[in-house]
Design an enzyme around this catalytic site. Structure first.
Site, PDB file in Angstrom:
ATOM      1  N   ASP A  38       0.912  -0.816   0.616  1.00  0.00           N
ATOM      2  CA  ASP A  38      -0.010   0.190  -0.523  1.00  0.00           C
ATOM      3  C   ASP A  38       1.477   0.984   0.212  1.00  0.00           C
ATOM      4  O   ASP A  38       1.863   1.436   0.934  1.00  0.00           O
ATOM      5  CB  ASP A  38      -1.047   0.168   1.637  1.00  0.00           C
ATOM      6  N   ILE A  39       0.909   1.955  -0.506  1.00  0.00           N
ATOM      7  CA  ILE A  39       1.891   3.161  -0.849  1.00  0.00           C
ATOM      8  C   ILE A  39       1.141   3.858  -0.046  1.00  0.00           C
ATOM      9  O   ILE A  39       2.425   4.743   0.385  1.00  0.00           O
ATOM     10  CB  ILE A  39       1.025   4.145  -1.744  1.00  0.00           C
TER      11      ILE A  39
ATOM     12  N   TYR B 205      -7.679   4.895 -14.927  1.00  0.00           N
ATOM     13  CA  TYR B 205      -6.969   5.572 -16.216  1.00  0.00           C
ATOM     14  C   TYR B 205      -7.255   4.408 -17.215  1.00  0.00           C
ATOM     15  O   TYR B 205      -6.550   4.871 -18.830  1.00  0.00           O
ATOM     16  CB  TYR B 205      -6.005   6.763 -16.310  1.00  0.00           C
TER      17      TYR B 205
ATOM     18  N   THR C 218      -3.150   2.797 -14.757  1.00  0.00           N
ATOM     19  CA  THR C 218      -3.329   1.667 -15.402  1.00  0.00           C
ATOM     20  C   THR C 218      -4.765   1.290 -14.096  1.00  0.00           C
ATOM     21  O   THR C 218      -4.755  -0.401 -14.829  1.00  0.00           O
ATOM     22  CB  THR C 218      -2.171   0.582 -14.512  1.00  0.00           C
TER      23      THR C 218
ATOM     24  N   GLY D 249      -8.990   4.855  -5.819  1.00  0.00           N
ATOM     25  CA  GLY D 249      -8.228   4.532  -5.717  1.00  0.00           C
ATOM     26  C   GLY D 249      -6.841   5.301  -5.038  1.00  0.00           C
ATOM     27  O   GLY D 249      -6.967   5.290  -4.054  1.00  0.00           O
ATOM     28  N   VAL D 250      -5.518   5.015  -5.471  1.00  0.00           N
ATOM     29  CA  VAL D 250      -4.542   6.004  -4.902  1.00  0.00           C
ATOM     30  C   VAL D 250      -4.700   7.611  -4.014  1.00  0.00           C
ATOM     31  O   VAL D 250      -4.713   7.615  -3.255  1.00  0.00           O
ATOM     32  CB  VAL D 250      -3.676   5.916  -6.229  1.00  0.00           C
ATOM     33  N   ASP D 251      -5.496   7.985  -4.785  1.00  0.00           N
ATOM     34  CA  ASP D 251      -6.004   9.441  -5.294  1.00  0.00           C
ATOM     35  C   ASP D 251      -6.617   9.670  -3.319  1.00  0.00           C
ATOM     36  O   ASP D 251      -6.841   9.807  -2.087  1.00  0.00           O
ATOM     37  CB  ASP D 251      -6.615   9.756  -5.783  1.00  0.00           C
TER      38      ASP D 251
HETATM   39  N1  APR Z   1      -1.598   1.710  -3.266  1.00  0.00           N
HETATM   40  C1  APR Z   1      -0.601   1.634  -4.269  1.00  0.00           C
HETATM   41  N2  APR Z   1      -1.485   1.007  -5.044  1.00  0.00           N
HETATM   42  C2  APR Z   1      -2.266   1.710  -4.988  1.00  0.00           C
HETATM   43  C3  APR Z   1      -3.494   1.755  -4.064  1.00  0.00           C
HETATM   44  C4  APR Z   1      -2.910   1.588  -3.262  1.00  0.00           C
HETATM   45  N3  APR Z   1      -3.143   2.604  -2.171  1.00  0.00           N
HETATM   46  N4  APR Z   1      -5.061   1.843  -4.222  1.00  0.00           N
HETATM   47  C5  APR Z   1      -4.759   1.516  -5.799  1.00  0.00           C
HETATM   48  N5  APR Z   1      -3.798   1.404  -6.362  1.00  0.00           N
HETATM   49  C6  APR Z   1      -2.700   1.139  -8.223  1.00  0.00           C
HETATM   50  C7  APR Z   1      -4.789   0.693  -8.552  1.00  0.00           C
HETATM   51  O1  APR Z   1      -4.428  -0.534  -9.011  1.00  0.00           O
HETATM   52  C8  APR Z   1      -3.377   0.460 -10.302  1.00  0.00           C
HETATM   53  O2  APR Z   1      -3.187  -0.587  -9.945  1.00  0.00           O
HETATM   54  O3  APR Z   1      -1.782   1.894  -8.121  1.00  0.00           O
HETATM   55  C9  APR Z   1      -2.795   1.904  -9.410  1.00  0.00           C
HETATM   56  C10 APR Z   1      -3.333   3.614 -10.127  1.00  0.00           C
HETATM   57  O4  APR Z   1      -5.140   3.344  -9.677  1.00  0.00           O
HETATM   58  P1  APR Z   1      -5.923   4.442  -9.556  1.00  0.00           P
HETATM   59  O5  APR Z   1      -5.497   4.568  -8.092  1.00  0.00           O
HETATM   60  O6  APR Z   1      -6.652   3.909 -10.819  1.00  0.00           O
HETATM   61  O7  APR Z   1      -4.782   5.556 -10.598  1.00  0.00           O
HETATM   62  P2  APR Z   1      -5.491   6.138 -12.037  1.00  0.00           P
HETATM   63  O8  APR Z   1      -5.642   4.979 -12.908  1.00  0.00           O
HETATM   64  O9  APR Z   1      -4.005   6.842 -12.485  1.00  0.00           O
HETATM   65  O10 APR Z   1      -7.113   7.059 -12.174  1.00  0.00           O
HETATM   66  C11 APR Z   1      -6.670   7.916 -11.613  1.00  0.00           C
HETATM   67  O11 APR Z   1      -8.414   7.432  -9.958  1.00  0.00           O
HETATM   68  O12 APR Z   1      -9.241   7.930  -8.194  1.00  0.00           O
HETATM   69  C12 APR Z   1      -8.842   8.546  -9.111  1.00  0.00           C
HETATM   70  O13 APR Z   1      -8.457  10.917  -8.824  1.00  0.00           O
HETATM   71  C13 APR Z   1      -8.544   9.811  -9.773  1.00  0.00           C
HETATM   72  O14 APR Z   1      -9.501  10.472 -11.481  1.00  0.00           O
HETATM   73  C14 APR Z   1      -8.031   9.518 -10.848  1.00  0.00           C
HETATM   74  C15 APR Z   1      -7.964   8.272 -11.278  1.00  0.00           C
END
Ligand code: APR
Length: 186
Positions: free
Chosen positions: A20-21, A137, A134, A42-44
């Site tokens: 988990d980041i 998006y 990934t 997600g990460v955000d």
């Molecule tokens: N720690 C590490 N990796 C994570 C975590 C976490 N806590 N949560 C999700 N991921 C992984 C996902 O499984 C994926 O492989 O991070 C990668 C990126 O996924 P997203 O968070 O969906 O980001 P992205 O594809 O860049 O989409 C961004 O999603 O959350 C919204 O506000 C954000 O609109 C933006 C879009």
């Protein structure tokens, strides 16, 4: 070396981990944000949830003062890390697969390059990246592995400030896909 390191590259400057980041003990976490900088899933979602309101307050201020139209795809900005172990969060907006007229690879590379540039400017020794674009998006993991690894390798070739780039994958499958398709040794 983080306990969960699967592989390292470029003289141990790049480490691939599963986790988990928000739990990474580094100087800066990179957030896979959207252009509003006002949070998401997600990460955000995880970074804002764990990091607390100070991060969102700084994002709102950045929007008010510098970025009235939002953060463009490929660009990056820095805020406090709030309650996270990391001192800073570097917010970057990844490309949405198929929505940038064939410029997706160039924009994804810019996310990594611009985030690392901000870390180097602040003389941060360690930075953790999620797999930008990934998830929601829809950027294919295979292509993203080649683009991100080349961008990181090219940046580190000309930089001596950033000592550790930690690539944090949320699942073993994601990490294995990256390890199969990266271009660190190309
Ligand atoms: N720690 C590490 N990796 C994570 C975590 C976490 N806590 N949560 C999700 N991921 C992984 C996902 O499984 C994926 O492989 O991070 C990668 C990126 O996924 P997203 O968070 O969906 O980001 P992205 O594809 O860049 O989409 C961004 O999603 O959350 C919204 O506000 C954000 O609109 C933006 C879009």
């Amino acid at each position: 070396m983080p306990a969960e390191t699967l592989r390292s590259f470029l003289g141990d400057r790049v480490r691939v981990v599963v986790g988990d980041i928000t739990r990474q003990h580094v100087d800066a976490l990179v957030n896979a944000a959207n252009s509003t900088l006002l949070g998401g899933g997600g990460v955000d979602g995880a970074i804002h949830r764990v990091g607390g309101s100070a991060i969102l307050e700084e994002c709102r201020e950045l929007r008010r003062v510098l970025l009235p139209d939002g953060l463009p795809t490929g660009e990056a900005v820095v805020t406090t890390g709030g309650l996270l172990a990391a001192r800073y969060v570097i917010h970057t907006v990844g490309p949405i697969w198929g929505r940038h007229a064939g410029r997706e690879a160039e924009l994804l590379a810019a996310c990594y390059r611009n985030s690392l540039s901000l870390a180097a400017e602040r003389r941060l020794a360690s930075v953790a990246f999620p797999s930008i674009s990934t998830g929601a998006y829809s950027y294919p993991r295979v292509e993203a592995a080649a683009v991100s690894s080349r961008a990181i390798k090219d940046f580190l070739a000309d930089d001596e400030t950033v000592g550790e780039v930690r690539l944090v994958f949320f699942s073993p499958g994601d990490a294995q896909a990256f390890l199969k398709h990266h271009d660190f040794e190309g």
